[in-house]
Scaffold this motif. Sequence first.
Motif, PDB file in Angstrom:
ATOM      1  N   LEU A   1       0.833  -1.215   0.000  1.00  0.00           N
ATOM      2  CA  LEU A   1       0.000   0.000   0.000  1.00  0.00           C
ATOM      3  C   LEU A   1       0.864   1.261   0.000  1.00  0.00           C
ATOM      4  O   LEU A   1       1.908   1.307   0.662  1.00  0.00           O
ATOM      5  CB  LEU A   1      -0.924   0.017   1.225  1.00  0.00           C
ATOM      6  N   PRO A   2       0.431   2.290  -0.740  1.00  0.00           N
ATOM      7  CA  PRO A   2       1.217   3.528  -0.749  1.00  0.00           C
ATOM      8  C   PRO A   2       1.211   4.206   0.625  1.00  0.00           C
ATOM      9  O   PRO A   2       0.171   4.262   1.293  1.00  0.00           O
ATOM     10  CB  PRO A   2       0.506   4.410  -1.783  1.00  0.00           C
ATOM     11  N   LEU A   3       2.378   4.703   1.022  1.00  0.00           N
ATOM     12  CA  LEU A   3       2.515   5.332   2.344  1.00  0.00           C
ATOM     13  C   LEU A   3       1.493   6.435   2.564  1.00  0.00           C
ATOM     14  O   LEU A   3       0.948   6.583   3.659  1.00  0.00           O
ATOM     15  CB  LEU A   3       3.922   5.930   2.484  1.00  0.00           C
ATOM     16  N   GLU A   4       1.232   7.195   1.514  1.00  0.00           N
ATOM     17  CA  GLU A   4       0.375   8.382   1.674  1.00  0.00           C
ATOM     18  C   GLU A   4      -1.104   8.052   1.839  1.00  0.00           C
ATOM     19  O   GLU A   4      -1.924   8.939   2.000  1.00  0.00           O
ATOM     20  CB  GLU A   4       0.606   9.373   0.528  1.00  0.00           C
ATOM     21  N   ARG A   5      -1.450   6.751   1.817  1.00  0.00           N
ATOM     22  CA  ARG A   5      -2.853   6.367   2.017  1.00  0.00           C
ATOM     23  C   ARG A   5      -3.082   5.605   3.319  1.00  0.00           C
ATOM     24  O   ARG A   5      -4.166   5.076   3.532  1.00  0.00           O
ATOM     25  CB  ARG A   5      -3.320   5.488   0.846  1.00  0.00           C
ATOM     26  N   LEU A   6      -2.093   5.543   4.166  1.00  0.00           N
ATOM     27  CA  LEU A   6      -2.230   4.730   5.381  1.00  0.00           C
ATOM     28  C   LEU A   6      -2.765   5.524   6.571  1.00  0.00           C
ATOM     29  O   LEU A   6      -2.282   6.610   6.881  1.00  0.00           O
ATOM     30  CB  LEU A   6      -0.871   4.129   5.772  1.00  0.00           C
ATOM     31  N   LEU A   7      -3.766   4.940   7.219  1.00  0.00           N
ATOM     32  CA  LEU A   7      -4.254   5.444   8.500  1.00  0.00           C
ATOM     33  C   LEU A   7      -4.239   4.273   9.479  1.00  0.00           C
ATOM     34  O   LEU A   7      -3.987   3.136   9.069  1.00  0.00           O
ATOM     35  CB  LEU A   7      -5.679   6.003   8.353  1.00  0.00           C
ATOM     36  N   THR A   8      -4.508   4.554  10.749  1.00  0.00           N
ATOM     37  CA  THR A   8      -4.524   3.479  11.745  1.00  0.00           C
ATOM     38  C   THR A   8      -5.893   3.420  12.428  1.00  0.00           C
ATOM     39  O   THR A   8      -6.594   4.429  12.516  1.00  0.00           O
ATOM     40  CB  THR A   8      -3.428   3.721  12.801  1.00  0.00           C
ATOM     41  N   GLU A   9      -6.245   2.230  12.893  1.00  0.00           N
ATOM     42  CA  GLU A   9      -7.515   2.032  13.600  1.00  0.00           C
ATOM     43  C   GLU A   9      -7.354   0.897  14.600  1.00  0.00           C
ATOM     44  O   GLU A   9      -6.465   0.056  14.463  1.00  0.00           O
ATOM     45  CB  GLU A   9      -8.640   1.681  12.605  1.00  0.00           C
TER      46      GLU A   9
END
Length: 267
Positions: free
Chosen positions: A208-216
């Motif tokens: 996955l591209p770094l700029e699309r990562l979030l955390t949950e």
Amino acid sequence: MKFQIFLTMFKQNQNSKISTTLVDFHCHIDLYPDFERLIQICEFNKIFTLAVTTTPRAWQRNYDLTKNCKYVRSAIGFHPQLVNKETLNELPLWEKYLCKTRYVGEVGIDGSKDFISTLNEQKNAFIQILKKCSDSRNKILSVHSVRSAGLVLDLINEYLARDRGKVVLHWFTGSLEEAKRATNLECFFSINTAMTRTQKGRLLIKELPLERLLTETDGPFIKRSNKSIYPTDINSVICDIANLKNLSYKDTANLVIRNLKNLLTAP
Ligand code: MN
């Protein structure tokens, strides 16, 4: 200290000046026994927490408890596992609350064997939700896509134009090919520790591209040592992402905050 936080009153729809340190972009805060206290804990710890709801009926209380929060936002949801012929009549209530928040979730489709019998109802509900979000523009959706990634992406592509709303795919378990399609549709991905525990999830995160990562956390559903995880445990997924992406913890935490800011301020 706690009192000071409340001096900075913040409306749900405002998104400037996010000074958060951690991000939990999908948490069922209202399903913890200590619901109200947990909101205060997220505020105190400056954890940007998206409090997703599972039924439109649950939303009002979430909203009342979070409307003056600086870091906790309540999302209006209709969980696909709860959509069926009987509950479809709750859609007008979902729609009624939509104007009160920028955040929508948990919504989507569940194609696993326990819920495949309601696929048509789920699909109808999700299409209506996407259309309404498209009409209101500017919404941010936390989307469930278990065993339905292809269909979910088809519907997003058809009913939610890219400049009309933003999608965060929560706990994405689709193929690498589908992840690429989602990336092209400008989706974000909120990553949790259930994903980093599986080989498939780890391979996906690496791609996955770094700029699309979030955390949950997807708490309280995700557990660690038999205990539900809390938004304050979000650092463990940051560690996992840092390892998979060969980044430091600090760089990963900063990356997620930057991505959140981009998501909230994107046109
Ligand atoms: Mn969930």
